[in-house]
Write an enzyme that holds these catalytic residues in place. Structure first.
Site, PDB file in Angstrom:
ATOM      1  N   ASP A 155       0.817  -0.843  -0.190  1.00 49.89           N
ATOM      2  CA  ASP A 155      -0.218   0.032  -0.003  1.00 49.89           C
ATOM      3  C   ASP A 155       0.820   0.786   0.222  1.00 49.89           C
ATOM      4  O   ASP A 155       0.655   1.855   1.076  1.00 49.89           O
ATOM      5  CB  ASP A 155      -0.608  -0.085   1.350  1.00 49.89           C
ATOM      6  CG  ASP A 155      -1.948   0.737   1.306  1.00 49.89           C
ATOM      7  OD1 ASP A 155      -2.803   1.391   1.922  1.00 49.89           O
ATOM      8  OD2 ASP A 155      -2.086   1.329   0.214  1.00 49.89           O
ATOM      9  N   LYS A 157       1.091   4.633  -0.999  1.00 51.23           N
ATOM     10  CA  LYS A 157       1.357   5.652  -1.365  1.00 51.23           C
ATOM     11  C   LYS A 157       1.641   6.800  -0.647  1.00 51.23           C
ATOM     12  O   LYS A 157       1.905   6.420   0.748  1.00 51.23           O
ATOM     13  CB  LYS A 157      -0.708   6.547  -1.568  1.00 51.23           C
ATOM     14  CG  LYS A 157      -1.199   5.511  -0.256  1.00 51.23           C
ATOM     15  CD  LYS A 157      -2.567   5.925  -0.544  1.00 51.23           C
ATOM     16  CE  LYS A 157      -3.716   5.277   0.812  1.00 51.23           C
ATOM     17  NZ  LYS A 157      -3.502   3.513   1.020  1.00 51.23           N
ATOM     18  N   ASN A 160       1.676   7.109   3.156  1.00 45.98           N
ATOM     19  CA  ASN A 160       2.203   6.229   4.140  1.00 45.98           C
ATOM     20  C   ASN A 160       3.745   5.866   4.285  1.00 45.98           C
ATOM     21  O   ASN A 160       4.140   4.858   4.402  1.00 45.98           O
ATOM     22  CB  ASN A 160       1.319   4.671   3.619  1.00 45.98           C
ATOM     23  CG  ASN A 160      -0.042   4.032   3.704  1.00 45.98           C
ATOM     24  OD1 ASN A 160      -0.436   5.358   4.733  1.00 45.98           O
ATOM     25  ND2 ASN A 160      -0.166   3.646   2.812  1.00 45.98           N
ATOM     26  N   ASP A 173       2.937   2.440   6.066  1.00 44.03           N
ATOM     27  CA  ASP A 173       1.476   1.321   6.556  1.00 44.03           C
ATOM     28  C   ASP A 173       1.526   0.272   7.397  1.00 44.03           C
ATOM     29  O   ASP A 173       2.591  -0.657   7.778  1.00 44.03           O
ATOM     30  CB  ASP A 173       1.169   1.270   5.060  1.00 44.03           C
ATOM     31  CG  ASP A 173       1.605   0.069   4.363  1.00 44.03           C
ATOM     32  OD1 ASP A 173       0.667  -0.880   4.130  1.00 44.03           O
ATOM     33  OD2 ASP A 173       2.753   0.219   4.275  1.00 44.03           O
ATOM     34  N   THR A 190      -7.303   6.814  -2.000  1.00 39.69           N
ATOM     35  CA  THR A 190      -7.050   5.757  -2.017  1.00 39.69           C
ATOM     36  C   THR A 190      -7.151   4.543  -3.331  1.00 39.69           C
ATOM     37  O   THR A 190      -6.088   4.733  -3.340  1.00 39.69           O
ATOM     38  CB  THR A 190      -7.962   5.485  -1.430  1.00 39.69           C
ATOM     39  OG1 THR A 190      -9.183   5.898  -0.651  1.00 39.69           O
ATOM     40  CG2 THR A 190      -7.079   4.702  -0.041  1.00 39.69           C
TER      41      THR A 190
HETATM   42  C1  LIG Z   1      -1.647   8.428  13.667  1.00 39.13           C
HETATM   43  C2  LIG Z   1      -1.012   9.375  12.765  1.00 39.13           C
HETATM   44  C3  LIG Z   1      -1.006   7.816  11.108  1.00 39.13           C
HETATM   45  C4  LIG Z   1      -1.465   8.013  10.670  1.00 39.13           C
HETATM   46  C5  LIG Z   1      -1.762   7.223   9.890  1.00 39.13           C
HETATM   47  C6  LIG Z   1      -0.436   6.947   8.938  1.00 39.13           C
HETATM   48  C7  LIG Z   1       0.662   6.684   9.830  1.00 39.13           C
HETATM   49  C8  LIG Z   1       1.558   6.071   8.923  1.00 39.13           C
HETATM   50  C9  LIG Z   1       2.063   7.362   7.994  1.00 39.13           C
HETATM   51  C10 LIG Z   1       0.746   7.420  10.449  1.00 39.13           C
HETATM   52  N1  LIG Z   1       1.744   7.769  10.819  1.00 39.13           N
HETATM   53  C11 LIG Z   1       2.528   6.957  12.420  1.00 39.13           C
HETATM   54  O1  LIG Z   1       1.969   5.326  12.318  1.00 39.13           O
HETATM   55  N2  LIG Z   1       3.793   6.782  12.604  1.00 39.13           N
HETATM   56  C12 LIG Z   1       4.436   6.756  13.020  1.00 39.13           C
HETATM   57  C13 LIG Z   1       5.877   7.408  12.995  1.00 39.13           C
HETATM   58  C14 LIG Z   1       5.894   8.258  12.933  1.00 39.13           C
HETATM   59  C15 LIG Z   1       4.087   8.702  12.205  1.00 39.13           C
HETATM   60  C16 LIG Z   1       7.332   9.228  12.826  1.00 39.13           C
HETATM   61  N3  LIG Z   1       7.317  10.730  12.507  1.00 39.13           N
HETATM   62  C17 LIG Z   1       6.512  11.726  12.889  1.00 39.13           C
HETATM   63  O2  LIG Z   1       5.396  11.450  12.629  1.00 39.13           O
HETATM   64  C18 LIG Z   1       6.847  13.480  12.352  1.00 39.13           C
HETATM   65  C19 LIG Z   1       6.146  14.365  11.559  1.00 39.13           C
HETATM   66  C20 LIG Z   1       7.066  15.660  11.467  1.00 39.13           C
HETATM   67  C21 LIG Z   1       7.874  15.507  12.234  1.00 39.13           C
HETATM   68  N4  LIG Z   1       8.406  17.000  11.824  1.00 39.13           N
HETATM   69  C22 LIG Z   1       7.712  18.311  11.136  1.00 39.13           C
HETATM   70  C23 LIG Z   1       8.099  19.397  11.376  1.00 39.13           C
HETATM   71  N5  LIG Z   1       9.556  19.692  10.540  1.00 39.13           N
HETATM   72  C24 LIG Z   1      10.174  20.832  10.419  1.00 39.13           C
HETATM   73  C25 LIG Z   1      10.029  18.360  11.139  1.00 39.13           C
HETATM   74  C26 LIG Z   1      10.158  17.265  11.412  1.00 39.13           C
HETATM   75  C27 LIG Z   1       9.130  14.534  12.218  1.00 39.13           C
HETATM   76  C28 LIG Z   1       8.027  13.426  12.898  1.00 39.13           C
HETATM   77  N6  LIG Z   1       8.194   8.623  13.810  1.00 39.13           N
HETATM   78  N7  LIG Z   1       7.339   6.891  13.019  1.00 39.13           N
END
Ligand SMILES: CCc1cccc(CC)c1NC(=O)n1cc2c(c1)/C(=N\C(=O)c1ccc(N3CCN(C)CC3)cc1)N=N2
Length: 295
Positions: A155, A157, A160, A173, A190
């Site tokens: 998946d 995209k 993710n 993901d 999606t």
């Molecule tokens: C619950 C959130 C969610 C929903 C759906 C799918 C997903 C996967 C992508 C996720 N995230 C997830 O599982 N995630 C697992 C993770 C994760 C998310 C993550 N880092 C961040 O989310 C993040 C965001 C912004 C960030 N900054 C933003 C501003 N910048 C200037 C500096 C850096 C730095 C790190 N590390 N492991």
């Protein structure tokens, strides 16, 4: 870089049930100092956290059981956690463990310090050919690894994909396409990535990932997926007909278009195999061998 296990039995906080484990470690919320929220999804939030014994920084993803139940995704979560916890690849986000309490399930995830790729793509509209090729090559290597372990359909995209501290891509993901909390300008993002065999819901094989990677490569270079349309029905039709058009702007090399054309083939057995993708001239000439785009 394992993080410290729960070794000696300790008084579990009253409302937390036995910490479930991935590799025989028992975790509880008390093992972590919780930091700032990193993002939110449909089923919960993700927080920066530090495991107290090892001082290891992780991302703690908190999912609400009642929402998982309402959307009947618990079994999917179990399957995906089982798969994800056994995958070890630099371009796949690690799952170190999980635990739960009365109301929530907690996933202990690798922290990707540079955040969400789709926000970066929205900011720069589209990527350079070197940046796109570097990302596509690293995702192809991650997918070759997954297919080698009979894991498919990751998946891939933009929503993710996360970016690690050195700029490397991480597939993040858990098959959570339902998890994507309307995180793009269009509700139906999606749809864009579904290959014909899934739109026509005939059986599909690991070659669905070659199609999705082709869609992703197009979106990296043009800023929009190739079959985007206002109505679902139009997107379906364009996918099934492989109605692939290359805009005149931004200017994209014919080598890139050739690769995309070889990936977006209706007959999944005729799509360019991932190993061949890594030998394609556009990848060889543009992708940074380290898999990291240095700008
Ligand atoms: C619950 C959130 C969610 C929903 C759906 C799918 C997903 C996967 C992508 C996720 N995230 C997830 O599982 N995630 C697992 C993770 C994760 C998310 C993550 N880092 C961040 O989310 C993040 C965001 C912004 C960030 N900054 C933003 C501003 N910048 C200037 C500096 C850096 C730095 C790190 N590390 N492991």
């Amino acid at each position: 870089m394992g993080i410290a296990p729960e070794t000696q039995p300790q008084q579990q906080p009253k409302d937390s049930s036995e910490g479930a484990a991935v590799d025989q470690k028992r975790w509880t919320l008390n093992d972590f100092d919780i930091g700032k929220p990193l993002g939110r999804g449909k089923f919960g939030h993700v927080y920066l956290a530090r495991e107290k014994r090892s001082n290891h920084i992780v991302a703690l993803k908190v999912l609400f059981k009642n929402q998982l139940k309402q959307s009947q995704v618990e079994h999917q979560l179990r399957r995906e956690v089982e798969i994800q916890s056994h995958l070890r690849h630099p371009n796949i986000l690690r799952l170190y463990g999980y635990f739960y309490d009365q109301k929530r399930v907690y996933l202990i995830l690798e922290y990707a310090a540079k955040g969400e790729l789709y926000k970066e793509l929205q900011k720069c509209k589209y990527f350079s050919e070197r940046r796109a090729a570097t990302y596509v090559a690293s995702l192809a290597r991650a997918l070759i690894y997954c297919h080698g372990k009979h894991v498919m359909h990751r998946d891939i995209k933009p929503e993710n994909l996360l970016v690690g501290a050195q700029g490397e891509l991480k597939i993040a993901d858990f098959g959570w396409s339902v998890h994507t909390f309307n995180r793009r300008r269009t509700m139906c993002g999606t749809l864009d990535y579904l290959p014909p065999e899934m739109v026509e819901s005939v059986e599909h094989d690991a070659n669905v990932d070659i199609w999705s990677l082709g869609i992703l490569c197009y979106e990296f270079l043009y800023g929009v997926p190739p079959f985007e349309a206002k109505e679902h029905s139009d997107t379906y039709r364009r996918i099934i007909q492989v109605d692939l058009k290359f805009p005149s702007r931004p200017v994209v090399s014919s080598a890139a278009k050739d690769l995309i054309t070889q990936m977006l083939v209706k007959d999944s057995s005729q799509r360019l195999p991932l190993k061949k993708l890594l030998e394609h001239p556009w990848i060889v000439q543009n992708a940074d061998p380290s898999g990291v785009y240095r700008g």
